[in-house]
Design a protein around this motif. Structure first.
Motif, PDB file in Angstrom:
ATOM      1  N   TYR A   1       0.848  -1.181   0.000  1.00  0.00           N
ATOM      2  CA  TYR A   1       0.000   0.000   0.000  1.00  0.00           C
ATOM      3  C   TYR A   1       0.886   1.234   0.000  1.00  0.00           C
ATOM      4  O   TYR A   1       2.011   1.207   0.507  1.00  0.00           O
TER       5      TYR A   1
ATOM      6  N   GLN B   1       0.642   5.336   1.282  1.00  0.00           N
ATOM      7  CA  GLN B   1      -0.124   6.212   2.168  1.00  0.00           C
ATOM      8  C   GLN B   1       0.205   7.653   1.817  1.00  0.00           C
ATOM      9  O   GLN B   1       1.338   8.095   1.998  1.00  0.00           O
TER      10      GLN B   1
ATOM     11  N   GLY C   1      -4.137  12.653   3.680  1.00  0.00           N
ATOM     12  CA  GLY C   1      -5.523  12.938   3.337  1.00  0.00           C
ATOM     13  C   GLY C   1      -6.147  11.970   2.354  1.00  0.00           C
ATOM     14  O   GLY C   1      -7.304  12.151   1.963  1.00  0.00           O
ATOM     15  N   MET C   2      -5.378  10.955   1.953  1.00  0.00           N
ATOM     16  CA  MET C   2      -5.885  10.026   0.926  1.00  0.00           C
ATOM     17  C   MET C   2      -6.038   8.610   1.446  1.00  0.00           C
ATOM     18  O   MET C   2      -6.542   7.746   0.754  1.00  0.00           O
ATOM     19  N   GLY C   3      -5.593   8.356   2.641  1.00  0.00           N
ATOM     20  CA  GLY C   3      -5.673   7.002   3.165  1.00  0.00           C
ATOM     21  C   GLY C   3      -4.624   6.107   2.530  1.00  0.00           C
ATOM     22  O   GLY C   3      -3.621   6.572   1.995  1.00  0.00           O
ATOM     23  N   LEU C   4      -4.855   4.813   2.588  1.00  0.00           N
ATOM     24  CA  LEU C   4      -3.944   3.837   1.996  1.00  0.00           C
ATOM     25  C   LEU C   4      -4.555   3.292   0.716  1.00  0.00           C
ATOM     26  O   LEU C   4      -5.733   2.919   0.692  1.00  0.00           O
TER      27      LEU C   4
ATOM     28  N   LEU D   1      -4.085   0.434  -2.394  1.00  0.00           N
ATOM     29  CA  LEU D   1      -3.437  -0.837  -2.705  1.00  0.00           C
ATOM     30  C   LEU D   1      -2.715  -0.753  -4.042  1.00  0.00           C
ATOM     31  O   LEU D   1      -3.311  -0.396  -5.066  1.00  0.00           O
TER      32      LEU D   1
ATOM     33  N   PHE E   1       3.760   0.906   2.626  1.00  0.00           N
ATOM     34  CA  PHE E   1       3.588  -0.118   3.650  1.00  0.00           C
ATOM     35  C   PHE E   1       3.405  -1.483   3.001  1.00  0.00           C
ATOM     36  O   PHE E   1       2.614  -1.643   2.076  1.00  0.00           O
TER      37      PHE E   1
ATOM     38  N   SER F   1       6.949  -1.512   9.072  1.00  0.00           N
ATOM     39  CA  SER F   1       7.111  -0.188   9.668  1.00  0.00           C
ATOM     40  C   SER F   1       7.068   0.935   8.639  1.00  0.00           C
ATOM     41  O   SER F   1       7.022   2.109   9.008  1.00  0.00           O
TER      42      SER F   1
ATOM     43  N   ARG G   1       3.767   1.089  14.223  1.00  0.00           N
ATOM     44  CA  ARG G   1       3.194   0.521  13.008  1.00  0.00           C
ATOM     45  C   ARG G   1       1.672   0.579  13.040  1.00  0.00           C
ATOM     46  O   ARG G   1       1.058   0.620  14.108  1.00  0.00           O
TER      47      ARG G   1
ATOM     48  N   TYR H   1      -7.893   4.603  11.005  1.00  0.00           N
ATOM     49  CA  TYR H   1      -8.383   4.278   9.674  1.00  0.00           C
ATOM     50  C   TYR H   1      -9.522   3.270   9.783  1.00  0.00           C
ATOM     51  O   TYR H   1      -9.402   2.251  10.462  1.00  0.00           O
TER      52      TYR H   1
ATOM     53  N   GLY I   1     -10.356   4.091   4.451  1.00  0.00           N
ATOM     54  CA  GLY I   1     -10.808   5.468   4.419  1.00  0.00           C
ATOM     55  C   GLY I   1      -9.618   6.408   4.456  1.00  0.00           C
ATOM     56  O   GLY I   1      -8.460   5.981   4.483  1.00  0.00           O
ATOM     57  N   GLN I   2      -9.918   7.699   4.456  1.00  0.00           N
ATOM     58  CA  GLN I   2      -8.860   8.700   4.364  1.00  0.00           C
ATOM     59  C   GLN I   2      -8.126   8.896   5.693  1.00  0.00           C
ATOM     60  O   GLN I   2      -7.073   9.514   5.741  1.00  0.00           O
TER      61      GLN I   2
END
Lengths: 115, 109
Positions: free
Chosen positions: A35, A37, A40-43, A45, A90, A108, B43, B86, B100-101
């Motif tokens: 992923y 990160q 403001g956009m999250g994770l 895939l 990640f 990490s 983490r 999250y 989500g964001q």
């Protein structure tokens, strides 16, 4: 157990350079994921794998490649780095046959800056 | 397509106050929903899953299929709850999660 190990932790790349982000897990997990990160956009895939020799694209695969030659290792390759790939990456794994149900184990993270 | 929305990027409360982190989802099937937390310099880790109906560190979350929500709640916030939270959904095969964001929770003393 080490869990999920990612290297390096930090890296600065110049535009057009290439690099490989390493990910290793010692829990015999079949499923592994990459992923990114962004604030403001999250994770999101990038790629995932359900076992050695099997990989597939996620939501944002462009500019990346992966391989899964062993159960333990799932490296992510960046070819021709671009500023848009500046992010925190990640790696995660999950137990065989369980998918996400029992939770991912995350590494990490690798903070990558492309300049 | 599946989607997870956390409408608040930042949430600040005082110690001892109730806290609710909102999560709404869009998915046509039966979703599995999760809350993950990332404390400073740690983490990302699983906090709780809707299928287990558990309370972890005083947090609970109830899946409301009618409102397509999975809000995270705690009656009395503590300073150590300050973190990024999250909400995530697993609806497709192979355990892929849609996140989500994220909401940054700050609990002031």
């Amino acid at each position: 157990n080490a869990g999920v190990t990612q290297t390096p932790k930090f890296r600065i790349l110049k535009i057009g350079q290439s690099m490989t982000l390493q990910c290793t897990q010692d829990m015999n997990h079949n499923y592994m994921y990459w992923y990114r990160q962004d604030p403001g956009m999250g994770l999101k895939l990038i790629y995932y794998s359900v076992g050695a020799g099997i990989t597939d694209k996620g939501e944002v695969p462009n500019g990346y490649n992966v391989s899964r030659s062993t159960t333990e290792d799932f490296p992510l390759r960046l070819e021709l780095a671009a500023p848009s790939q500046t992010s925190v990456y990640f790696c995660a794994s999950s137990p065989p046959g369980q998918g996400a149900s029992y939770g991912y184990t995350f590494g990490s993270g690798t903070r990558l800056t492309v300049v | 397509a599946q989607r997870v929305t956390q409408p608040e990027k930042l949430l600040s409360v005082f110690k001892g106050a109730p806290v609710e982190l909102k999560c709404n989802y869009s998915y046509s099937g039966s979703p599995e929903l999760f809350w993950y937390v990332q404390y400073s310099r740690q983490r990302l880790q699983l906090l709780l899953r809707h299928i287990s109906r558990e309370s972890i560190k005083g947090f609970t979350a109830d899946l409301n299929k009618g409102e397509t929500s999975f809000h995270l709640k705690k009656p009395f916030a503590q300073e150590e709850d300050s973190a990024m939270y999250y909400c995530a959904l697993s609806g497709t095969s192979y355990g892929k999660l849609t996140f989500g964001q994220g909401t940054i929770l700050t609990v002031h003393p």
